[in-house]
Design an enzyme around this catalytic site. Structure first.
Site, PDB file in Angstrom:
ATOM      1  N   ASN A  75       0.877  -1.172   0.000  1.00 10.56           N
ATOM      2  CA  ASN A  75       0.000   0.000   0.000  1.00 10.56           C
ATOM      3  C   ASN A  75       0.915   1.223   0.000  1.00 10.56           C
ATOM      4  O   ASN A  75       1.506   1.544   1.025  1.00 10.56           O
ATOM      5  CB  ASN A  75      -0.882  -0.043   1.257  1.00 10.56           C
ATOM      6  CG  ASN A  75      -1.638   1.252   1.471  1.00 10.56           C
ATOM      7  OD1 ASN A  75      -1.780   2.064   0.554  1.00 10.56           O
ATOM      8  ND2 ASN A  75      -2.146   1.452   2.686  1.00 10.56           N
ATOM      9  N   TRP A  76       1.022   1.849  -1.162  1.00 11.28           N
ATOM     10  CA  TRP A  76       1.997   2.951  -1.277  1.00 11.28           C
ATOM     11  C   TRP A  76       1.501   4.251  -0.647  1.00 11.28           C
ATOM     12  O   TRP A  76       2.253   5.206  -0.543  1.00 11.28           O
ATOM     13  CB  TRP A  76       2.332   3.192  -2.749  1.00 11.28           C
ATOM     14  CG  TRP A  76       3.049   2.061  -3.423  1.00 11.28           C
ATOM     15  CD1 TRP A  76       3.379   0.844  -2.900  1.00 11.28           C
ATOM     16  CD2 TRP A  76       3.520   2.048  -4.778  1.00 11.28           C
ATOM     17  NE1 TRP A  76       4.031   0.079  -3.836  1.00 11.28           N
ATOM     18  CE2 TRP A  76       4.129   0.798  -5.004  1.00 11.28           C
ATOM     19  CE3 TRP A  76       3.481   2.972  -5.822  1.00 11.28           C
ATOM     20  CZ2 TRP A  76       4.706   0.449  -6.226  1.00 11.28           C
ATOM     21  CZ3 TRP A  76       4.038   2.627  -7.046  1.00 11.28           C
ATOM     22  CH2 TRP A  76       4.651   1.386  -7.233  1.00 11.28           C
ATOM     23  N   LYS A  77       0.221   4.297  -0.313  1.00 13.49           N
ATOM     24  CA  LYS A  77      -0.362   5.522   0.277  1.00 13.49           C
ATOM     25  C   LYS A  77      -0.120   6.705  -0.659  1.00 13.49           C
ATOM     26  O   LYS A  77      -0.147   6.536  -1.871  1.00 13.49           O
ATOM     27  CB  LYS A  77       0.173   5.736   1.697  1.00 13.49           C
ATOM     28  CG  LYS A  77       0.056   4.453   2.535  1.00 13.49           C
ATOM     29  CD  LYS A  77       0.333   4.642   3.989  1.00 13.49           C
ATOM     30  CE  LYS A  77       0.185   3.298   4.699  1.00 13.49           C
ATOM     31  NZ  LYS A  77       0.305   3.380   6.141  1.00 13.49           N
ATOM     32  N   HIS A  92      -9.167   1.427   4.935  1.00  8.11           N
ATOM     33  CA  HIS A  92      -7.885   1.608   5.616  1.00  8.11           C
ATOM     34  C   HIS A  92      -8.066   2.560   6.800  1.00  8.11           C
ATOM     35  O   HIS A  92      -8.832   3.516   6.727  1.00  8.11           O
ATOM     36  CB  HIS A  92      -6.829   2.149   4.637  1.00  8.11           C
ATOM     37  CG  HIS A  92      -5.458   2.090   5.230  1.00  8.11           C
ATOM     38  ND1 HIS A  92      -4.977   3.053   6.082  1.00  8.11           N
ATOM     39  CD2 HIS A  92      -4.474   1.161   5.136  1.00  8.11           C
ATOM     40  CE1 HIS A  92      -3.759   2.715   6.480  1.00  8.11           C
ATOM     41  NE2 HIS A  92      -3.437   1.567   5.920  1.00  8.11           N
ATOM     42  N   GLU A 130      -6.364   4.913   7.881  1.00  9.74           N
ATOM     43  CA  GLU A 130      -6.115   6.340   7.600  1.00  9.74           C
ATOM     44  C   GLU A 130      -7.347   6.971   6.950  1.00  9.74           C
ATOM     45  O   GLU A 130      -7.629   8.147   7.162  1.00  9.74           O
ATOM     46  CB  GLU A 130      -4.863   6.482   6.719  1.00  9.74           C
ATOM     47  CG  GLU A 130      -3.600   6.239   7.541  1.00  9.74           C
ATOM     48  CD  GLU A 130      -2.443   5.635   6.759  1.00  9.74           C
ATOM     49  OE1 GLU A 130      -2.439   5.699   5.520  1.00  9.74           O
ATOM     50  OE2 GLU A 130      -1.537   5.076   7.410  1.00  9.74           O
ATOM     51  N   GLU A 158      -5.145  -4.733  10.619  1.00  8.00           N
ATOM     52  CA  GLU A 158      -4.072  -3.767  10.849  1.00  8.00           C
ATOM     53  C   GLU A 158      -4.322  -3.029  12.162  1.00  8.00           C
ATOM     54  O   GLU A 158      -5.132  -2.095  12.207  1.00  8.00           O
ATOM     55  CB  GLU A 158      -4.035  -2.740   9.706  1.00  8.00           C
ATOM     56  CG  GLU A 158      -3.812  -3.352   8.348  1.00  8.00           C
ATOM     57  CD  GLU A 158      -3.181  -2.347   7.391  1.00  8.00           C
ATOM     58  OE1 GLU A 158      -2.123  -2.664   6.847  1.00  8.00           O
ATOM     59  OE2 GLU A 158      -3.722  -1.239   7.217  1.00  8.00           O
ATOM     60  N   GLY A 170       3.054   2.160  10.685  1.00 10.76           N
ATOM     61  CA  GLY A 170       4.063   3.201  10.509  1.00 10.76           C
ATOM     62  C   GLY A 170       4.802   3.560  11.781  1.00 10.76           C
ATOM     63  O   GLY A 170       5.539   4.537  11.840  1.00 10.76           O
ATOM     64  N   SER A 225       3.765  -2.286  10.263  1.00 10.25           N
ATOM     65  CA  SER A 225       5.206  -2.446  10.462  1.00 10.25           C
ATOM     66  C   SER A 225       5.701  -3.856  10.145  1.00 10.25           C
ATOM     67  O   SER A 225       6.577  -4.388  10.819  1.00 10.25           O
ATOM     68  CB  SER A 225       5.617  -2.025  11.882  1.00 10.25           C
ATOM     69  OG  SER A 225       5.309  -0.664  12.092  1.00 10.25           O
ATOM     70  N   GLY A 244       3.072  -1.092   4.186  1.00 11.50           N
ATOM     71  CA  GLY A 244       3.197   0.329   3.863  1.00 11.50           C
ATOM     72  C   GLY A 244       4.634   0.690   3.546  1.00 11.50           C
ATOM     73  O   GLY A 244       5.129   0.485   2.433  1.00 11.50           O
ATOM     74  N   GLY A 245       5.342   1.223   4.538  1.00 10.69           N
ATOM     75  CA  GLY A 245       6.689   1.761   4.336  1.00 10.69           C
ATOM     76  C   GLY A 245       7.645   0.837   3.593  1.00 10.69           C
ATOM     77  O   GLY A 245       8.365   1.279   2.675  1.00 10.69           O
TER      78      GLY A 245
HETATM   79  P1  PGA Z   1       3.249   0.170   7.549  1.00 14.11           P
HETATM   80  O1  PGA Z   1       1.762   0.445   6.963  1.00 14.11           O
HETATM   81  O2  PGA Z   1       3.714  -1.116   6.934  1.00 14.11           O
HETATM   82  O3  PGA Z   1       4.060   1.362   7.096  1.00 14.11           O
HETATM   83  O4  PGA Z   1       3.117   0.081   9.023  1.00 14.11           O
HETATM   84  C1  PGA Z   1       0.857  -0.600   6.776  1.00 14.11           C
HETATM   85  C2  PGA Z   1      -0.441  -0.059   6.229  1.00 14.11           C
HETATM   86  O5  PGA Z   1      -0.890   1.012   6.652  1.00 14.11           O
HETATM   87  O6  PGA Z   1      -1.062  -0.688   5.349  1.00 14.11           O
END
Ligand code: PGA
Length: 259
Positions: free
Chosen positions: A10-12, A98, A100, A170, A176, A216, A237-238
């Protein structure tokens, strides 16, 4: 029951079209030896980079997803994106719910349900995200929150609908932050989620549904997380923002899963 793992990046709000092209091209070379029979590999760029990612992934074992979709076919919904717009680009997966989106953009269980239903009707596979905040976990409300999100998001779907649903657990406090749920903690929660799916849809759906862990996840913890019986993939994510680290994570996930 053996379930094929699904590892999605998930590149956001990261990567331009040019950057997406470069990342996917590099990733294609790095994961070409991962058999699609063992893992589905997905990248979810921002909307403006989807076309470039699809082009770069063509002919490879990498699929492309979107980070959101609206439930209406078209109309006055400034800033939103429709099923047909995504289909035309070659998108096969969609993320809904998600944290966010829930936290910053007013997404509710109801809107997550509407988006998920529209994505299913459009023929996408949907990665529907659920998860508790730190405060909810500390006040022992994790199960209650997840049950509410599952009932609100999935209520009314049929067993056939559920074949195209992937759940992404999640924990919000792990996203993150570098704080990963321990494999024991994640497995316990995944088992609860599968149990809730069983209560809603029966044994067969519960046995088949894939539940990704997200928050993470790194190359260093992917194998031990995927070794848990109820963890069937990751939403990343990251670590998905660099081809080499994402490829390493994918391979470690496959080896941990015993595939
Ligand atoms: P993260 O994000 O791997 O940077 O913790 C995961 C996500 O929000 O899908």
């Amino acid at each position: 029951m053996s379930r094929k793992i699904v590892v999605a990046g998930n590149w956001k709000m990261n990567k331009t079209a040019a950057e997406a092209e470069a990342l996917v091209k590099e990733l294609v070379g790095l994961v070409s030896d991962v058999c699609p029979c063992k893992a589905e590999i997905v990248v979810c760029p921002p909307f403006t980079a989807i076309a470039a990612a699809v082009k770069a992934a063509k002919g490879s074992n990498i699929k492309v997803g979107a980070q959101n979709v609206h439930w209406e076919a078209s109309g006055a919904y400034t800033g939103e994106i429709s099923v047909s717009m995504l289909k035309e680009l070659g998108v096969e997966y969609v993320i809904t719910g998600h944290s966010e989106r829930r936290q910053y953009f007013g997404e509710t269980d109801h809107t997550v349900h509407l988006r998920t239903a529209a994505a299913l009707a459009g023929g996408f596979k949907v990665m529907m995200c659920i998860g508790e905040t730190l405060e909810e976990r500390e006040s022992n409300r994790t199960a209650e929150v997840l049950d509410r999100q599952l009932e609100g998001g999935l209520g009314g779907f049929t067993a056939a609908d559920m074949e195209n649903i992937i759940l992404a657990y999640e924990p919000v406090w792990a996203i993150g932050t570098g704080k990963t749920a321990t494999p024991e903690m994640a497995e316990e929660t995944h088992r609860h989620i599968r149990g809730k799916v069983r209560a809603m849809f029966g044994d067969e759906v519960a046995g088949k549904i894939r539940i990704q862990y997200g928050g993470s996840m790194k190359p260093g913890n992917a194998a031990e997380l995927l070794a848990c019986p109820d963890i069937d993939g990751g939403l990343i994510g990251g670590t998905a923002l660099k081809a080499d680290s994402f490829a390493e994570l994918v391979k470690n996930a496959v080896s941990g899963s015993g595939c």
